[in-house]
Motif scaffolding. Structure first.
Motif, PDB file in Angstrom:
ATOM      1  N   THR A  80       0.827  -1.202   0.000  1.00  0.00           N
ATOM      2  CA  THR A  80       0.000   0.000   0.000  1.00  0.00           C
ATOM      3  C   THR A  80       0.862   1.253   0.000  1.00  0.00           C
ATOM      4  N   LEU A  81       1.888   1.266   0.822  1.00  0.00           N
ATOM      5  CA  LEU A  81       2.765   2.442   0.867  1.00  0.00           C
ATOM      6  C   LEU A  81       3.459   2.668  -0.466  1.00  0.00           C
ATOM      7  N   LEU A  82       3.934   1.592  -1.101  1.00  0.00           N
ATOM      8  CA  LEU A  82       4.570   1.729  -2.421  1.00  0.00           C
ATOM      9  C   LEU A  82       3.567   2.245  -3.452  1.00  0.00           C
ATOM     10  N   ALA A  83       2.343   1.728  -3.391  1.00  0.00           N
ATOM     11  CA  ALA A  83       1.323   2.177  -4.338  1.00  0.00           C
ATOM     12  C   ALA A  83       1.008   3.653  -4.133  1.00  0.00           C
ATOM     13  N   VAL A  84       0.878   4.067  -2.889  1.00  0.00           N
ATOM     14  CA  VAL A  84       0.581   5.469  -2.588  1.00  0.00           C
ATOM     15  C   VAL A  84       1.718   6.367  -3.065  1.00  0.00           C
ATOM     16  N   VAL A  85       2.945   5.970  -2.792  1.00  0.00           N
ATOM     17  CA  VAL A  85       4.103   6.774  -3.226  1.00  0.00           C
ATOM     18  C   VAL A  85       4.165   6.824  -4.749  1.00  0.00           C
ATOM     19  N   GLY A  86       3.959   5.695  -5.408  1.00  0.00           N
ATOM     20  CA  GLY A  86       3.998   5.680  -6.874  1.00  0.00           C
ATOM     21  C   GLY A  86       2.911   6.542  -7.485  1.00  0.00           C
ATOM     22  N   PHE A  87       1.707   6.415  -6.965  1.00  0.00           N
ATOM     23  CA  PHE A  87       0.561   7.164  -7.470  1.00  0.00           C
ATOM     24  C   PHE A  87       0.766   8.665  -7.278  1.00  0.00           C
ATOM     25  N   ALA A  88       1.070   9.060  -6.060  1.00  0.00           N
ATOM     26  CA  ALA A  88       1.235  10.485  -5.759  1.00  0.00           C
ATOM     27  C   ALA A  88       2.481  11.056  -6.441  1.00  0.00           C
ATOM     28  N   SER A  89       3.507  10.254  -6.608  1.00  0.00           N
ATOM     29  CA  SER A  89       4.719  10.724  -7.294  1.00  0.00           C
ATOM     30  C   SER A  89       4.439  10.999  -8.765  1.00  0.00           C
ATOM     31  N   ALA A  90       3.594  10.180  -9.369  1.00  0.00           N
ATOM     32  CA  ALA A  90       3.221  10.431 -10.763  1.00  0.00           C
ATOM     33  C   ALA A  90       2.513  11.782 -10.878  1.00  0.00           C
ATOM     34  N   TYR A  91       1.683  12.101  -9.900  1.00  0.00           N
ATOM     35  CA  TYR A  91       1.045  13.419  -9.890  1.00  0.00           C
ATOM     36  C   TYR A  91       2.066  14.527  -9.743  1.00  0.00           C
ATOM     37  N   TYR A  92       3.029  14.328  -8.878  1.00  0.00           N
ATOM     38  CA  TYR A  92       4.057  15.352  -8.694  1.00  0.00           C
ATOM     39  C   TYR A  92       4.785  15.587 -10.018  1.00  0.00           C
ATOM     40  N   LEU A  93       5.164  14.513 -10.692  1.00  0.00           N
ATOM     41  CA  LEU A  93       5.885  14.662 -11.964  1.00  0.00           C
ATOM     42  C   LEU A  93       5.022  15.365 -13.016  1.00  0.00           C
ATOM     43  N   ALA A  94       3.741  15.006 -13.082  1.00  0.00           N
ATOM     44  CA  ALA A  94       2.852  15.686 -14.033  1.00  0.00           C
ATOM     45  C   ALA A  94       2.748  17.169 -13.685  1.00  0.00           C
ATOM     46  N   ALA A  95       2.596  17.457 -12.397  1.00  0.00           N
ATOM     47  CA  ALA A  95       2.499  18.862 -11.959  1.00  0.00           C
ATOM     48  C   ALA A  95       3.782  19.614 -12.266  1.00  0.00           C
ATOM     49  N   ARG A  96       4.906  18.954 -12.100  1.00  0.00           N
ATOM     50  CA  ARG A  96       6.209  19.589 -12.343  1.00  0.00           C
ATOM     51  C   ARG A  96       6.369  19.989 -13.809  1.00  0.00           C
ATOM     52  N   LEU A  97       5.769  19.231 -14.695  1.00  0.00           N
ATOM     53  CA  LEU A  97       5.907  19.500 -16.130  1.00  0.00           C
ATOM     54  C   LEU A  97       5.001  20.616 -16.638  1.00  0.00           C
ATOM     55  N   VAL A  98       3.971  20.970 -15.905  1.00  0.00           N
ATOM     56  CA  VAL A  98       2.991  21.938 -16.404  1.00  0.00           C
ATOM     57  C   VAL A  98       3.659  23.254 -16.786  1.00  0.00           C
ATOM     58  N   PHE A  99       4.449  23.823 -15.888  1.00  0.00           N
ATOM     59  CA  PHE A  99       5.181  25.063 -16.191  1.00  0.00           C
ATOM     60  C   PHE A  99       6.662  24.733 -16.341  1.00  0.00           C
ATOM     61  N   PRO A 100       7.344  25.408 -17.255  1.00  0.00           N
ATOM     62  CA  PRO A 100       8.773  25.130 -17.409  1.00  0.00           C
ATOM     63  C   PRO A 100       9.568  25.646 -16.210  1.00  0.00           C
TER      64      PRO A 100
END
Length: 190
Positions: A80-100
């Motif tokens: 569960t912890l790995l899934a939560v970290v993977g899921f939320a990390s994907a959001y962080y990466l997507a958010a990071r890409l929005v603005f240069p």
């Protein structure tokens, strides 16, 4: 502390950092735009990147709400912890890409948008697939998920995001992003 509270603390931290990343990118971009207005080199923010930012924020909030839906079935374990970290990390990466990170490299932010749109939408679609796989594995939630309206709305949602991955027209992107944003606002405000 319940299992959900333990897991949610980590999830909330990572999703909160995702929001901060988008807002920081917006701040950097606005600073450059204000410098442009004050006689610096011409810089255009355009509509696409801000619309993408609003959409990603609303999508992120929907997954934050999703975590509340599954609060009673969350158990603390390494998977569960790995899934939560993977899921939320994907959001962080997507958010990071929005603005240069370096908006000064662009005269027009729409150029950056078209560089990252496919990746961001692909990540968000992948998160929808993961969410559905998880929900379908839960007998107590599966029945609600398999209603025709939920399936249709999800297919439309993924279809609109998928279209953004392949169409290169600015006006089409603006219309589809506005439609995706309105979809979330209707869901949130009903």
């Amino acid at each position: 502390m319940t299992d959900y509270e333990f897991i949610f603390a980590l999830y909330a931290l990572l999703l909160g950092l995702s929001l901060v990343e988008i807002l920081s990118g917006l701040g950097r971009t606005l600073e450059l735009r204000f410098a442009s207005d004050a006689g610096g080199e011409r810089f255009s923010i355009g509509w696409l990147t801000p619309l993408l930012a609003v959409f990603v924020i609303l999508d992120l909030l929907s997954f934050w709400m999703f975590s509340w839906t599954v609060r009673d079935v969350m158990a603390v374990n390494p998977a569960t912890l790995l899934a939560v970290v993977g899921f939320a990390s994907a959001y962080y990466l997507a958010a990071r890409l929005v603005f240069p990170g370096d908006p000064e490299r662009f005269r027009d932010l729409d150029t950056h948008y078209f560089r990252v749109c496919r990746t961001v939408m692909g990540m968000l679609i992948a998160l929808v697939v993961v969410q559905w796989a998880f929900l379908l594995s839960l007998p107590q939630l599966r029945e609600n998920l398999l209603s025709p309206i939920v399936i249709w709305m999800t297919a439309l949602f993924v279809g609109l995001m998928g279209t953004l991955m392949f169409v290169r027209n600015r006006q089409v992107h603006a219309v589809l992003l506005v439609a995706l944003i309105i979809r979330y606002l209707v869901i949130y405000l009903r």
